[in-house]
Scaffold this active site. Structure first.
Site, PDB file in Angstrom:
ATOM      1  N   GLU A   1       9.613   1.123  10.704  1.00 14.69           N
ATOM      2  CA  GLU A   1      10.629   2.157  10.510  1.00 14.69           C
ATOM      3  C   GLU A   1       9.894   3.485  10.670  1.00 14.69           C
ATOM      4  O   GLU A   1       9.096   3.846   9.797  1.00 14.69           O
ATOM      5  CB  GLU A   1      11.220   1.984   9.099  1.00 14.69           C
TER       6      GLU A   1
ATOM      7  N   CYS B   1      13.224  10.914   7.691  1.00 16.49           N
ATOM      8  CA  CYS B   1      13.256  10.452   9.085  1.00 16.49           C
ATOM      9  C   CYS B   1      14.629  10.629   9.708  1.00 16.49           C
ATOM     10  O   CYS B   1      14.753  10.747  10.914  1.00 16.49           O
ATOM     11  CB  CYS B   1      12.798   8.996   9.178  1.00 16.49           C
TER      12      CYS B   1
ATOM     13  N   GLU C   1       8.527  15.549  15.876  1.00 14.06           N
ATOM     14  CA  GLU C   1       9.122  15.499  14.539  1.00 14.06           C
ATOM     15  C   GLU C   1       8.351  16.468  13.630  1.00 14.06           C
ATOM     16  O   GLU C   1       7.160  16.269  13.375  1.00 14.06           O
ATOM     17  CB  GLU C   1       9.024  14.069  13.987  1.00 14.06           C
TER      18      GLU C   1
ATOM     19  N   GLY D   1       6.443   4.824   8.380  1.00 15.78           N
ATOM     20  CA  GLY D   1       5.529   5.961   8.509  1.00 15.78           C
ATOM     21  C   GLY D   1       5.670   6.575   9.886  1.00 15.78           C
ATOM     22  O   GLY D   1       6.734   6.478  10.514  1.00 15.78           O
TER      23      GLY D   1
ATOM     24  N   THR E   1       0.551   6.335  13.647  1.00 20.97           N
ATOM     25  CA  THR E   1      -0.093   5.358  12.761  1.00 20.97           C
ATOM     26  C   THR E   1       0.401   3.953  13.105  1.00 20.97           C
ATOM     27  O   THR E   1      -0.369   2.983  13.072  1.00 20.97           O
ATOM     28  CB  THR E   1       0.229   5.666  11.283  1.00 20.97           C
ATOM     29  N   ALA E   2       1.684   3.855  13.428  1.00 19.67           N
ATOM     30  CA  ALA E   2       2.251   2.545  13.763  1.00 19.67           C
ATOM     31  C   ALA E   2       1.500   1.904  14.932  1.00 19.67           C
ATOM     32  O   ALA E   2       1.329   0.681  14.989  1.00 19.67           O
ATOM     33  CB  ALA E   2       3.730   2.680  14.090  1.00 19.67           C
TER      34      ALA E   2
ATOM     35  N   LYS F   1       0.846  -1.189   0.000  1.00 20.57           N
ATOM     36  CA  LYS F   1       0.000   0.000   0.000  1.00 20.57           C
ATOM     37  C   LYS F   1       0.885   1.244   0.000  1.00 20.57           C
ATOM     38  O   LYS F   1       1.451   1.604   1.019  1.00 20.57           O
ATOM     39  CB  LYS F   1      -0.925   0.029   1.223  1.00 20.57           C
TER      40      LYS F   1
HETATM   41  O1  TXE Z   1       2.061   9.335   7.704  1.00 16.60           O
HETATM   42  P1  TXE Z   1       1.305   8.014   8.098  1.00 16.60           P
HETATM   43  P2  TXE Z   1       1.573  10.784   7.934  1.00 16.60           P
HETATM   44  C1  TXE Z   1       6.257  10.828  10.215  1.00 16.60           C
HETATM   45  C2  TXE Z   1       6.420  12.321  10.048  1.00 16.60           C
HETATM   46  C3  TXE Z   1       5.075  12.764   9.614  1.00 16.60           C
HETATM   47  C4  TXE Z   1       4.219  11.864  10.469  1.00 16.60           C
HETATM   48  C5  TXE Z   1       2.848  11.638   9.987  1.00 16.60           C
HETATM   49  O2  TXE Z   1       6.685  12.911  11.287  1.00 16.60           O
HETATM   50  O3  TXE Z   1       4.822  14.106   9.900  1.00 16.60           O
HETATM   51  O4  TXE Z   1       4.898  10.618  10.431  1.00 16.60           O
HETATM   52  O5  TXE Z   1       2.865  11.359   8.623  1.00 16.60           O
HETATM   53  C6  TXE Z   1      -0.935   4.528   6.087  1.00 16.60           C
HETATM   54  N1  TXE Z   1      -3.821   1.733   9.262  1.00 16.60           N
HETATM   55  N2  TXE Z   1       6.662  10.064   9.067  1.00 16.60           N
HETATM   56  O6  TXE Z   1       0.455  10.911   8.877  1.00 16.60           O
HETATM   57  O7  TXE Z   1      -0.113   8.263   8.433  1.00 16.60           O
HETATM   58  C7  TXE Z   1      -0.963   5.713   5.156  1.00 16.60           C
HETATM   59  O8  TXE Z   1      -2.030   5.615   4.237  1.00 16.60           O
HETATM   60  C8  TXE Z   1      -2.954   1.365   8.306  1.00 16.60           C
HETATM   61  C9  TXE Z   1       7.921   9.385   9.180  1.00 16.60           C
HETATM   62  O9  TXE Z   1       1.363  11.391   6.638  1.00 16.60           O
HETATM   63  O10 TXE Z   1       2.113   7.325   9.118  1.00 16.60           O
HETATM   64  C10 TXE Z   1       0.408   5.598   4.518  1.00 16.60           C
HETATM   65  O11 TXE Z   1       0.384   4.605   3.497  1.00 16.60           O
HETATM   66  N3  TXE Z   1      -2.271   2.227   7.546  1.00 16.60           N
HETATM   67  C11 TXE Z   1       8.256   8.564   8.044  1.00 16.60           C
HETATM   68  C12 TXE Z   1       1.285   5.116   5.681  1.00 16.60           C
HETATM   69  O12 TXE Z   1       0.376   4.568   6.612  1.00 16.60           O
HETATM   70  C13 TXE Z   1      -2.437   3.527   7.763  1.00 16.60           C
HETATM   71  C14 TXE Z   1       7.554   8.638   6.784  1.00 16.60           C
HETATM   72  C15 TXE Z   1       2.129   6.183   6.347  1.00 16.60           C
HETATM   73  O13 TXE Z   1       1.323   7.281   6.680  1.00 16.60           O
HETATM   74  C16 TXE Z   1      -3.329   3.993   8.758  1.00 16.60           C
HETATM   75  C17 TXE Z   1       6.261   9.298   6.843  1.00 16.60           C
HETATM   76  C18 TXE Z   1      -4.032   3.024   9.532  1.00 16.60           C
HETATM   77  N4  TXE Z   1      -4.879   3.360  10.512  1.00 16.60           N
HETATM   78  C19 TXE Z   1       5.887   9.984   7.956  1.00 16.60           C
HETATM   79  N5  TXE Z   1      -3.295   5.334   8.752  1.00 16.60           N
HETATM   80  C20 TXE Z   1       9.559   7.867   7.997  1.00 16.60           C
HETATM   81  N6  TXE Z   1       9.829   6.994   8.943  1.00 16.60           N
HETATM   82  O14 TXE Z   1      10.341   8.088   7.095  1.00 16.60           O
HETATM   83  C21 TXE Z   1      -2.404   5.700   7.797  1.00 16.60           C
HETATM   84  N7  TXE Z   1      -1.905   4.608   7.175  1.00 16.60           N
END
Ligand code: TXE
Length: 513
Positions: A266, A300, A399, A244, A248-249, A191
């Site tokens: 990660e 990140c 962050e 992500g 969300t994790a 996804k």
């Molecule tokens: O990413 P999300 P967001 C950090 C960074 C950013 C914050 C939030 O600080 O500001 O996270 O980012 C999917 N069940 N990073 O909210 O939501 C979503 O569709 C399952 C660090 O935009 O974490 C996408 O495919 N999946 C980072 C993925 O999760 C779900 C990279 C990541 O999105 C979901 C990005 C759910 N309930 C953000 N909700 C890094 N480590 O590099 C969302 N998703």
């Protein structure tokens, strides 16, 4: 025709009006009843396509397809040499299509296209080549210490994996998940982020063109709360890898807990970049700029908390601010651009909210600190530097994930190490010094998965990558991926006529043995 449409037409790139998932080797059909999300070019805010959202039924269908494909063995039982050949051909195709992939990624993520074409897209190819090499040399274990027996330890693919890719470096990060997962014979449902679905779909096409059997990678699209949640809670998934945000994790882990599905995370970071008074000053300034402004700050591993020793602080701050103000911010399609827009509008607003809060909490603004509306309707933020006196400010704890950095002055080395560790994250750390003793102290005392001394962002794919604390669970890396994406199996074979207890025999002379 808009400028973007013209650009795509000139390069003969077809961007469908409605982007759909990819299941069993073909694009999912357009369903007029399905939800749609608009996908925008962050450089101008122009809509470039719609994304068709996969609901729970569509996700279940993709998972079934991945399961059937796993069970039929075309990939899971393919000889290592075949899997290596597919990866290597795909890597070559990715390099050949680097410009096109970079353009597609730039149009969704807003990252500077020239940087994508020269660094991040080749990195996707490198990830595939690296895992092709690794599976060619990995070996099982044999134990012969137990007299009369030989015990061999082998691995088999774990099954079907759910891969969640982020929007901040879509191909570089999704390719690492894909390579780590498929190398060992698994199949997957991927996804991508709903904001950046395009380049990832193209890469999947290239993998299939290279010979990946249809159904090995299936792509579902849509929001996290609909498509992501359906995938994370699927009962037929054997592994979940997620890149992500930490919040969300937590949802993903809760969904995985129902099925006890192992997770690999990660997540984010709030990493310290320590500049000691004996550092090579110019390299420290150059590296610190790269550490925070690469990927427009949406990375990140950003060195978002600069800690600088008092005796060189004034000089460092002046040099750093001057260079920050000279950064070329603008159209990500322009090869001269160093810092592009934020990847999507709500994230842009989130970054601006962080800036507003930092001002309210008393951080001293040295430059930037505002949206760059003079650049049009794109999601631009002026590269921003704050000076702070306390690491407890939200700016130093949350962050921001944008071109925003804090600078704090320290006196003693120990103070720098303890400030570095004063965080719920622990992804990476940077230090700049010419003292071996200091660099060793940094290595011993800073709690983070990757530490860089006198360099920004160099990555050796052989080494593990991942975070302490809320920065993640598990590590990327070849051996680490083998551990996560396979099941280990011990087979014990009697190589001699080792005596077996004769249960049930009336003349059981072995009784009690
Ligand atoms: O990413 P999300 P967001 C950090 C960074 C950013 C914050 C939030 O600080 O500001 O996270 O980012 C999917 N069940 N990073 O909210 O939501 C979503 O569709 C399952 C660090 O935009 O974490 C996408 O495919 N999946 C980072 C993925 O999760 C779900 C990279 C990541 O999105 C979901 C990005 C759910 N309930 C953000 N909700 C890094 N480590 O590099 C969302 N998703």
């Amino acid at each position: 025709m808009t400028e973007i449409q013209q650009l795509l037409a000139d390069r003969e790139i077809i961007l469908p009006e409605v982007i759909t998932g990819h299941v069993g080797g073909t694009a999912v059909a357009i369903d007029p009843q399905a939800n749609r999300h608009a996908v925008y070019f962050p450089g101008t805010g122009e809509r470039i396509a719609f994304l068709q959202e996969d609901n729970i039924t569509a996700v279940t269908n993709a998972v079934h397809c991945a399961r059937n494909s796993f069970d039929n063995g075309d990939w899971s039982s393919a000889p290592t040499s075949s899997r290596q050949a597919v990866f290597r051909r795909a890597a070559t195709l990715i390099r050949e299509h680097a410009e096109e992939l970079a353009l597609m990624e730039c149009l969704c993520a807003g990252l500077p296209a020239s940087h994508l074409a020269s660094r991040q897209i080749p990195r996707a190819a490198d990830n595939l080549d690296f895992f092709a090499d690794y599976i060619g040399v990995m070996a099982g274990e044999t134990f012969e210490q137990l007299a009369g027996y030989q015990t061999s330890v082998t691995r088999q693919p774990a099954g079907v994996a759910a891969l969640f890719a982020p929007w901040n470096a879509p191909l570089a990060l999704a390719s690492m998940q894909i390579a780590s997962c498929l190398a060992f014979g698994n199949t997957c449902v991927l996804k991508p982020s709903e904001f950046t679905p395009v380049s990832v779909l193209k890469m999947v096409n290239l993998l299939e063109q290279a010979g990946l059997p249809p159904g090995t990678i299936n792509v579902v699209n849509g929001s996290g709360t609909v498509t992501g949640a359906a995938l994370a809670s699927s009962p037929d998934i054997n592994r979940i890898a997620f890149t992500g945000g930490s919040s969300t994790a937590r949802h993903v882990m809760a969904a995985a807990a129902n099925q006890l599905t192992p997770v690999h995370f990660e997540l984010g970071g709030k990493s310290a970049n320590i500049i000691f008074d004996d550092a090579d000053f110019d390299r420290a300034v150059d590296g610190s700029l790269v550490n925070i402004f690469s990927n427009s700050g949406q990375i990140c591993i950003a060195g978002s908390r600069i800690l600088v020793q008092r005796s060189i602080a004034a000089r460092f701050v002046a040099a750093f601010v001057e260079r920050t103000q000279a950064l070329k911010v603008g159209d990500p399609l322009d090869p001269a651009t160093e810092v592009g827009p934020m990847a999507f509008k709500t994230h842009w607003q989130r970054v601006l909210d962080h800036i507003a809060k930092a001002k309210l909490e008393g951080a001293t603004l040295l430059c930037g600190g505002e949206p760059l509306t003079k650049l049009g309707d794109g999601y631009f933020v002026a590269p921003t530097v704050f000076q702070v006196n306390s690491n407890r400010l939200s700016l130093c704890q949350e962050e921001v994930f944008g071109p925003v950095v804090s600078i704090q002055i320290f006196d003693e080395d120990e103070e720098a190490f303890s400030l570095a560790n004063d965080s719920r994250f622990g992804l990476v750390g940077y230090c700049w010094t010419n003292s071996l003793a200091r660099s060793q102290a940094f290595r011993q005392k800073v709690d983070a998965g990757t530490l860089w001394v006198n360099t920004p962002l160099a990555r050796d794919l052989r080494a593990p990558f991942g975070g302490f604390k809320e920065s993640g669970i598990g590590r990327d890396g070849p051996r680490q991926a083998a551990e996560f994406f396979t099941e280990e199996k011990a087979t014990i074979t009697a190589i001699d006529k080792v005596p077996i207890r004769k249960m049930g025999e009336t003349t059981n002379t072995d009784a009690g043995k």
